[in-house]
Motif scaffolding. Structure first.
Motif, mmCIF file in Angstrom:
data_model
loop_
_atom_site.group_PDB
_atom_site.id
_atom_site.type_symbol
_atom_site.label_atom_id
_atom_site.label_comp_id
_atom_site.label_asym_id
_atom_site.label_seq_id
_atom_site.Cartn_x
_atom_site.Cartn_y
_atom_site.Cartn_z
ATOM 1 N N VAL A 11 0.857 -1.188 0.000
ATOM 2 C CA VAL A 11 0.000 0.000 0.000
ATOM 3 C C VAL A 11 0.892 1.236 0.000
ATOM 4 C CG1 VAL A 11 -1.930 -1.119 1.197
ATOM 5 C CG2 VAL A 11 -0.174 0.053 2.528
ATOM 6 N N CYS A 12 0.307 2.355 -0.306
ATOM 7 C CA CYS A 12 1.027 3.617 -0.267
ATOM 8 C C CYS A 12 1.429 3.917 1.180
ATOM 9 C CB CYS A 12 0.145 4.742 -0.813
ATOM 10 S SG CYS A 12 0.912 6.373 -0.698
ATOM 11 N N PRO A 13 2.687 4.260 1.425
ATOM 12 C CA PRO A 13 3.109 4.555 2.792
ATOM 13 C C PRO A 13 2.515 5.850 3.343
ATOM 14 C CG PRO A 13 4.894 4.992 1.269
ATOM 15 C CD PRO A 13 3.788 4.346 0.477
ATOM 16 N N ASP A 15 -0.855 7.358 2.393
ATOM 17 C CA ASP A 15 -2.296 7.323 2.695
ATOM 18 C C ASP A 15 -2.830 5.901 2.911
ATOM 19 O OD1 ASP A 15 -2.613 6.200 0.153
ATOM 20 O OD2 ASP A 15 -3.920 7.778 -0.601
ATOM 21 N N ARG A 16 -1.943 4.913 2.849
ATOM 22 C CA ARG A 16 -2.299 3.495 3.087
ATOM 23 C C ARG A 16 -3.316 2.946 2.093
ATOM 24 N NH1 ARG A 16 2.049 2.619 5.687
ATOM 25 N NH2 ARG A 16 2.133 3.308 7.829
ATOM 26 N N ASN A 29 0.244 5.836 -7.044
ATOM 27 C CA ASN A 29 -0.908 6.223 -6.246
ATOM 28 C C ASN A 29 -1.587 7.381 -6.986
ATOM 29 O OD1 ASN A 29 -2.664 7.516 -4.491
ATOM 30 N ND2 ASN A 29 -1.426 7.107 -2.698
#
Length: 68
Positions: A11-13, A15-16, A29
């Motif tokens: 996942v994006c670090p 915004d998760r 993302n």
């Protein structure tokens, strides 16, 4: 290429949220317009290393090349 099992966990670090695969080059993302590079099959998921995509045409091109 990133293993599908590993890919499903990434996942994006920031915004998760989920990331899109753009070939073997980037994880993208689209919400934050951040591209995380992939070096020799290893994703570099450091916010400080991410590239912010400000150009609308480049953003659209990444979306067109992306795999969910």
């Amino acid at each position: 290429m990133i293993d599908q099992r590993l890919r499903s966990l990434l996942v994006c670090p920031e915004d998760r949220g989920p990331l899109l695969s753009v070939g073997d080059d980037f994880l993208y993302n689209p919400r934050l317009r951040r591209a995380y590079r992939i070096d020799a099959g290893v994703p570099v998921l450091l916010i400080s290393e991410a590239v912010t995509i400000t150009d609308d045409a480049e953003h659209q091109a990444l979306l067109e090349r992306a795999e969910p």
